[in-house]
Design a protein around this motif. Structure first.
Motif, PDB file in Angstrom:
ATOM      1  N   GLY A 234       0.805  -1.212   0.000  1.00  0.00           N
ATOM      2  CA  GLY A 234       0.000   0.000   0.000  1.00  0.00           C
ATOM      3  C   GLY A 234       0.838   1.262   0.000  1.00  0.00           C
ATOM      4  O   GLY A 234       0.424   2.291   0.551  1.00  0.00           O
ATOM      5  N   VAL A 235       2.019   1.211  -0.626  1.00  0.00           N
ATOM      6  CA  VAL A 235       2.907   2.370  -0.693  1.00  0.00           C
ATOM      7  C   VAL A 235       2.727   3.041  -2.055  1.00  0.00           C
ATOM      8  O   VAL A 235       2.816   2.377  -3.094  1.00  0.00           O
ATOM      9  CB  VAL A 235       4.377   1.955  -0.495  1.00  0.00           C
ATOM     10  CG1 VAL A 235       5.302   3.159  -0.662  1.00  0.00           C
ATOM     11  CG2 VAL A 235       4.569   1.305   0.862  1.00  0.00           C
ATOM     12  N   HIS A 236       2.504   4.346  -2.032  1.00  0.00           N
ATOM     13  CA  HIS A 236       2.311   5.096  -3.273  1.00  0.00           C
ATOM     14  C   HIS A 236       3.255   6.300  -3.261  1.00  0.00           C
ATOM     15  O   HIS A 236       3.199   7.125  -2.350  1.00  0.00           O
ATOM     16  CB  HIS A 236       0.861   5.531  -3.422  1.00  0.00           C
ATOM     17  CG  HIS A 236      -0.097   4.380  -3.338  1.00  0.00           C
ATOM     18  ND1 HIS A 236      -0.269   3.489  -4.375  1.00  0.00           N
ATOM     19  CD2 HIS A 236      -0.890   3.937  -2.313  1.00  0.00           C
ATOM     20  CE1 HIS A 236      -1.136   2.559  -4.009  1.00  0.00           C
ATOM     21  NE2 HIS A 236      -1.527   2.808  -2.765  1.00  0.00           N
ATOM     22  N   ILE A 237       4.125   6.360  -4.256  1.00  0.00           N
ATOM     23  CA  ILE A 237       5.166   7.393  -4.331  1.00  0.00           C
ATOM     24  C   ILE A 237       4.937   8.168  -5.616  1.00  0.00           C
ATOM     25  O   ILE A 237       4.884   7.579  -6.700  1.00  0.00           O
ATOM     26  CB  ILE A 237       6.565   6.758  -4.329  1.00  0.00           C
ATOM     27  CG1 ILE A 237       6.747   5.848  -3.110  1.00  0.00           C
ATOM     28  CG2 ILE A 237       7.645   7.829  -4.363  1.00  0.00           C
ATOM     29  CD1 ILE A 237       8.036   5.052  -3.122  1.00  0.00           C
ATOM     30  N   LYS A 238       4.815   9.507  -5.522  1.00  0.00           N
ATOM     31  CA  LYS A 238       4.487  10.234  -6.742  1.00  0.00           C
ATOM     32  C   LYS A 238       4.884  11.703  -6.682  1.00  0.00           C
ATOM     33  O   LYS A 238       4.944  12.325  -5.627  1.00  0.00           O
ATOM     34  CB  LYS A 238       2.995  10.116  -7.046  1.00  0.00           C
ATOM     35  CG  LYS A 238       2.057  10.743  -6.022  1.00  0.00           C
ATOM     36  CD  LYS A 238       0.609  10.509  -6.454  1.00  0.00           C
ATOM     37  CE  LYS A 238      -0.379  11.256  -5.592  1.00  0.00           C
ATOM     38  NZ  LYS A 238      -1.773  11.060  -6.058  1.00  0.00           N
ATOM     39  N   ASP A 239       5.237  12.205  -7.867  1.00  0.00           N
ATOM     40  CA  ASP A 239       5.317  13.641  -8.154  1.00  0.00           C
ATOM     41  C   ASP A 239       6.418  14.379  -7.397  1.00  0.00           C
ATOM     42  O   ASP A 239       6.207  15.467  -6.880  1.00  0.00           O
ATOM     43  CB  ASP A 239       3.960  14.320  -7.889  1.00  0.00           C
ATOM     44  CG  ASP A 239       2.849  13.731  -8.734  1.00  0.00           C
ATOM     45  OD1 ASP A 239       3.165  13.168  -9.795  1.00  0.00           O
ATOM     46  OD2 ASP A 239       1.674  13.808  -8.330  1.00  0.00           O
ATOM     47  N   PHE A 240       7.606  13.811  -7.339  1.00  0.00           N
ATOM     48  CA  PHE A 240       8.775  14.549  -6.885  1.00  0.00           C
ATOM     49  C   PHE A 240      10.008  13.944  -7.536  1.00  0.00           C
ATOM     50  O   PHE A 240       9.911  12.995  -8.319  1.00  0.00           O
ATOM     51  CB  PHE A 240       8.877  14.606  -5.352  1.00  0.00           C
ATOM     52  CG  PHE A 240       8.967  13.283  -4.634  1.00  0.00           C
ATOM     53  CD1 PHE A 240      10.194  12.776  -4.213  1.00  0.00           C
ATOM     54  CD2 PHE A 240       7.815  12.564  -4.321  1.00  0.00           C
ATOM     55  CE1 PHE A 240      10.282  11.581  -3.517  1.00  0.00           C
ATOM     56  CE2 PHE A 240       7.885  11.361  -3.623  1.00  0.00           C
ATOM     57  CZ  PHE A 240       9.125  10.875  -3.218  1.00  0.00           C
ATOM     58  N   ALA A 241      11.139  14.519  -7.274  1.00  0.00           N
ATOM     59  CA  ALA A 241      12.390  14.036  -7.848  1.00  0.00           C
ATOM     60  C   ALA A 241      13.263  13.453  -6.755  1.00  0.00           C
ATOM     61  O   ALA A 241      13.283  13.964  -5.620  1.00  0.00           O
ATOM     62  CB  ALA A 241      13.132  15.164  -8.561  1.00  0.00           C
ATOM     63  N   VAL A 242      13.980  12.402  -7.098  1.00  0.00           N
ATOM     64  CA  VAL A 242      15.041  11.872  -6.233  1.00  0.00           C
ATOM     65  C   VAL A 242      16.319  11.885  -7.070  1.00  0.00           C
ATOM     66  O   VAL A 242      16.408  11.189  -8.093  1.00  0.00           O
ATOM     67  CB  VAL A 242      14.722  10.467  -5.726  1.00  0.00           C
ATOM     68  CG1 VAL A 242      15.937   9.869  -5.015  1.00  0.00           C
ATOM     69  CG2 VAL A 242      13.526  10.500  -4.781  1.00  0.00           C
ATOM     70  N   ILE A 243      17.261  12.705  -6.657  1.00  0.00           N
ATOM     71  CA  ILE A 243      18.506  12.890  -7.400  1.00  0.00           C
ATOM     72  C   ILE A 243      19.673  12.531  -6.491  1.00  0.00           C
ATOM     73  O   ILE A 243      19.804  13.078  -5.392  1.00  0.00           O
ATOM     74  CB  ILE A 243      18.632  14.336  -7.918  1.00  0.00           C
ATOM     75  CG1 ILE A 243      17.457  14.646  -8.861  1.00  0.00           C
ATOM     76  CG2 ILE A 243      19.965  14.543  -8.629  1.00  0.00           C
ATOM     77  CD1 ILE A 243      17.427  16.049  -9.391  1.00  0.00           C
ATOM     78  N   GLY A 244      20.480  11.596  -6.934  1.00  0.00           N
ATOM     79  CA  GLY A 244      21.551  11.074  -6.095  1.00  0.00           C
ATOM     80  C   GLY A 244      22.906  11.662  -6.423  1.00  0.00           C
ATOM     81  O   GLY A 244      23.047  12.587  -7.230  1.00  0.00           O
TER      82      GLY A 244
END
Length: 714
Positions: free
Chosen positions: A258-268
Motif C-alpha cells: 500500500g505504498v504510493h510514491i508520486k510527483d517529486f524528484a530523487v537525485i543522487g
C-alpha cells in the motif's frame, strides 16, 4: 547484469508523440518533445554517426551530437510551447563548467551547469566493458514561456561541451498540499537543502499511516535510507519543484504494501557503480498493491532493484536518467507487476529487466516505455520467468553488449527459473539497436532470443515488430554461452525491417522458428545467416509461413561474418554525396548559413563572416567515401560577377584532426560558364569530413558557395 499509446515519430531531429493508432503504438506518451542537436543550427562541430564502442558519438542519441568549443553555440528551434529544457550533454573527463542560455537571441540570467562528475564509468569486472556512460542530463526552468518556432540556444563559456539532445517541456505550476496530509516541513525538514531532513521524513511517514506525506517545493537532503515504509503515500508538488537529494531512498527487504510514491524528484550522488551498495531509489520491496508515478529519478546506481513481495506493483509515467546500472530490475518473485509509460535514458546496464533469480517473475509486463541510449547491455531484457509480456515499447541506440530486446535463459546465478509458459513480444519498435559483443567478436541483433545457459522451451511469440537502422542484424537466435542449447517454439508474425546493416535473421543456435509476413528493405548483406555454433550442435530450421519478402538470400560462407552493407550496391553511384549532409562553418553572414551549400538549390548560398580570411566550411559525408571530384558553385545569376576564390581541400576521419588533400589553388567562377568550378582529387582519396578552407575571394571579402557537390566518379 542484470492501454492506448501514441505513435512515435523519429524524424527531422525530433522525438514526438502523435495521435493514438488502432494498434497501441510504440513508446510512452511524453510530457516533452526532444530535438537533436545535430538537426539544430550550430557554430560547433557535428560528430558521428559512429557505432564504435568507446566513442563519444556511439553513445549519443542518433549516434550524432555537436561539439562546442568556448564561445560556440547550438540553437534549437522550439517545437512546442515550453518553459523548461532538459539537456543531454558530455564534457571531457575531470572538467565542469556552465552553458549560457539564450532565448530569441537574448541571454537569460540562468545558466546550465555541466559536469563530468557522473560520467566516465569503469566496470572492469564486466567482460567486454570499456569506459562508458559519457553523457549526463541537466535541466533548467527558463523563467518564461517560449512558443513553437522560438529559438533557444546554449553556448559554451569555456569548457568543451558536446550537446546531444534537448527536451522541451511545458511544466505546470507546483501542486498544492492535499488536505489532511502531513508535511515533512512540519516535522522539521529543511527545504533549503542545508540541514539533514532524514529524521523529519521518518517522523512524517510514521505520523501519516494510511494517509499522505507531503513534500513541499524545495530541496531536501536525506543522508540515509528510509525503511519500514508501508500503508502511506509520499507526494510532492511536482518533479521540477520537490527534490530529494539522496543516493539511497527506500531500502527494505519487505513491506505489507500500500505504498504510493508520486510527483517529486530523487537525485543522487552516485558517480561509480558498486554492485554491493544499495545505491538505488527503491532497493527491495514496496509490498503488494503499491505504485510509483510522476517521478524524476537521476544519478543513482539503479532506479528500482525490486525483490521480495511487489505483487501488482504499478510503475508508470516516470523518468529514470543517468543510472550507472539498471533503470529497473524485477529481481525474481514479481507477480502481476506493470511497468508502463516511462522514459529511460543513459542507463549503465539493462534499462528494464526481469531476472528470475530465486523465484520466477510471472504475469508481469513492460508496456509503452521509451528507452534511449543504454550504454552497456540491453534496452529491455527478460532473463527467465513465466508468462511475461514486452509490448509497444520504443528502444533506440543500444551501445555495447546488448540488443534492443533480449529474451534469454542467461542465469548469472542460481537458483534461476528459465523461461516458461508464453513470452509475448508484441508491437515494439527498435531503432539503431544491436551492437558488437567483444566477448563473442561478432554482433548481437536488434532482437535476440538466447538459450545462453539452457534450452528455450517456452512459447516465444514475436508480433508486429518494427526494426529500423539496426547496425547489424534484425533477429538473432543464439546460445550465447557457447554450449549449443536449442531455441525452440518461436514464431515471428508481422515485422517490418528497414536498413539493417547485415542480415534479417542471424541464426547461431540449433532449433527452429516460423516467420510470417516479415518484410525487409535495404538489407545490408543477405537475408539469412544460418551457421549454428558449435558447428555440430544441429541445424536451425526457418519455416516460411507465407507473406515474407525482401530477405530470401542466404549468407554462404560460415567462416566469415558479413560486414554492414557488404551485399548492398550503391543505389545511385553517380549521386552527390554531400547533398543534405550536416554542414558547419567557422562563421556565417546573416541568414547565409552553412546548410545552404548542401540544400540542392544553387540560388541559395553560404557566406562567411566578412573581412576575416581564412574561413572554412565543413560537411560530414557520413562515412569514408572514395571521392574523386568536387563541384563548387555560386548562384548562376549574371548579377554575380566573375571572381576567383583561393581554396584548400582538407579531410578528417574524426572531425577533429585535418590533413590536406588538395593544396591551395585559385578557382575561377564565371556566370558566363555557369559559375561553377571543378576540383579533381588524387586517386586513393577517401573523404569523411570534407573541409574547404578559403583564403581569398576577388569578388567579395568573404568565402561563398551556393553548392558544394562531391562525386565518386571523375
Amino acid at each position: 547484469m542484470p492501454s492506448v499509446g501514441a505513435v512515435v515519430a523519429l524524424a527531422a531531429g525530433t522525438l514526438v508523440s502523435l495521435a493514438p493508432a488502432a494498434h497501441a503504438a510504440a513508446g510512452a506518451i511524453l510530457p516533452f518533445t526532444s530535438v537533436e542537436a545535430e538537426s539544430a543550427t550550430t557554430t560547433g562541430t557535428r560528430i558521428g554517426p559512429d557505432y564504435t564502442q568507446g566513442t563519444l558519438a556511439s553513445e549519443a542519441s542518433g549516434r550524432q551530437a555537436v561539439r562546442l568549443g568556448s564561445g560556440q553555440r547550438v540553437e534549437f528551434t522550439v517545437p512546442r510551447a515550453a518553459n523548461a529544457v532538459n539537456l543531454s550533454y558530455s564534457v571531457p573527463d575531470g572538467q565542469s563548467g556552465t552553458l549560457d542560455v539564450y532565448v530569441n537571441g537574448t541571454r537569460i540570467a540562468r545558466t546550465l551547469p555541466v559536469t563530468s562528475k557522473y560520467s566516465y564509468v569503469d566496470t572492469g569486472w564486466i567482460a567486454g566493458a570499456r569506459t562508458h556512460h559519457f553523457f549526463d542530463d541537466a535541466r533548467l526552468l527558463l523563467g518564461r514561456n517560449v512558443q513553437a518556432g522560438d529559438k533557444v540556444a546554449v553556448e559554451s563559456t569555456g569548457t568543451q561541451v558536446t550537446v546531444d539532445v534537448a527536451d522541451f517541456e511545458q511544466v505546470a505550476g507546483a501542486a498544492a498540499q492535499p488536505a489532511g496530509s502531513v508535511s515533512v516541513v512540519s516535522r522539521g525538514a529543511d527545504p533549503s537543502g542545508n540541514g539533514d531532513s532524514t529524521q523529519a521524513f521518518r517522523d512524517a511517514i510514521a505520523a501519516a499511516q494510511g494517509g499522505v506525506v507531503w513534500i513541499p517545493p524545495g530541496d531536501y537532503r536525506v543522508t540515509s535510507s528510509l525503511s519500514g515504509v508501508r500503508n502511506v503515500t509520499l507526494q510532492g508538488a511536482g518533479s521540477w519543484y520537490s527534490v530529494v537529494h539522496t543516493s539511497r531512498f527506500i531500502d527494505q527487504p519487505s513491506s505489507s504494501g500500500g505504498v504510493h510514491i508520486k510527483d517529486f524528484a530523487v537525485i543522487g550522488e552516485v558517480t561509480e557503480r558498486v554492485d554491493s551498495n544499495p545505491d538505488n531509489f527503491v532497493n527491495g520491496a514496496l509490498g503488494p498493491d503499491s505504485s510509483v508515478s510522476g517521478m524524476w529519478i537521476q544519478h543513482l546506481k539503479c532506479g528500482f532493484w525490486l525483490t521480495g513481495d511487489n505483487d501488482n506493483l504499478v510503475v508508470e509515467n516516470n523518468r529514470v536518467l543517468d543510472t550507472t546500472a539498471d533503470g529497473l530490475n524485477l529481481n525474481g518473485n514479481a507477480r502481476g507487476v506493470r511497468v508502463r509509460n516511462n522514459f529511460l535514458r543513459n542507463q549503465g546496464d539493462d534499462s528494464l529487466a526481469m531476472w528470475s533469480l530465486y523465484a520466477p517473475d510471472t504475469d508481469s509486463s513492460f508496456e509503452n516505455n521509451t528507452i534511449s541510449q543504454p550504454n552497456l547491455a540491453n534496452g529491455i531484457a527478460i532473463y527467465g520467468g513465466t508468462d511475461l509480456t514486452v509490448r509497444d515499447n520504443l528502444v533506440s541506440d543500444t551501445n555495447a553488449l546488448g540488443s534492443g530486446i533480449a529474451i534469454s535463459n542467461q542465469k548469472f546465478a542460481d537458483p534461476f527459473s528459465p523461461l516458461a509458459g508464453t513470452i509475448t513480444v508484441d508491437g515494439n519498435t527498435l531503432v539503431r539497436t544491436g551492437a558488437v559483443n567483444p566477448n563473442w567478436n561478432h554482433p548481437m541483433g536488434a532482437l535476440r532470443v538466447d538459450s545462453y545457459d539452457s534450452a528455450i522451451n517456452a512459447t516465444v511469440s514475436i508480433t508486429d515488430t518494427t526494426i529500423t537502422d539496426s547496425p547489424y542484424s534484425a533477429f538473432e537466435f543464439v546460445s550465447g554461452g557457447g554450449q549449443g542449447y536449442p531455441v525452440r517454439n518461436v514464431t515471428v508474425n508481422g515485422a517490418t525491417v528497414r536498413n539493417t546493416g547485415t542480415v534479417v535473421v542471424q541464426a547461431e543456435s540449433q532449433g527452429a522458428a516460423t516467420f510470417r509476413d516479415v518484410t525487409a528493405s535495404s538489407v545490408g548483406a543477405a537475408g539469412v545467416y544460418n551457421c549454428p555454433y558449435p558447428a555440430n550442435s544441429g541445424p536451425f530450421t526457418l519455416t516460411d509461413g507465407g507473406g515474407n519478402s525482401g530477405w530470401s538470400s542466404t549468407w554462404s560462407d560460415c567462416s566469415t561474418w558479413p560486414r554492414p552493407g557488404q551485399g548492398t550496391p550503391d543505389p545511385d553511384p553517380g549521386r552527390n554525396l554531400a547533398k543534405g549532409r550536416p554542414a558547419t562553418a567557422t562563421g556565417s553572414q546573416d541568414v547565409y548559413t552553412p546548410g545552404k551549400a548542401v540544400d540542392g538549390d544553387a540560388s541559395s548560398y553560404w557566406e562567411s563572416a566578412n573581412n576575416a580570411f581564412p574561413q572554412s566550411w565543413t560537411v560530414d559525408l557520413g562515412s569514408s567515401c572514395a571521392v574523386r571530384r568536387l563541384v563548387l558553385k555560386l548562384p548562376p545569376s549574371p548579377a554575380w560577377g566573375a571572381r576567383t576564390q583561393t581554396v584548400t581541400v582538407l579531410d578528417s576521419t574524426d572531425g577533429s584532426a585535418y590533413s590536406t588533400v588538395a593544396g591551395s589553388q585559385g578557382y575561377r567562377f564565371d556566370p558566363a560558364t555557369g559559375n561553377t568550378a571543378t576540383v579533381s582529387l588524387p586517386a586513393g582519396t577517401n573523404l569523411r569530413y570534407l573541409r574547404l578552407s578559403v583564403g581569398a575571394n576577388t569578388g567579395w571579402p568573404a568565402a561563398q558557395f551556393s553548392e558544394v557537390e562531391a562525386y565518386l566518379g571523375s
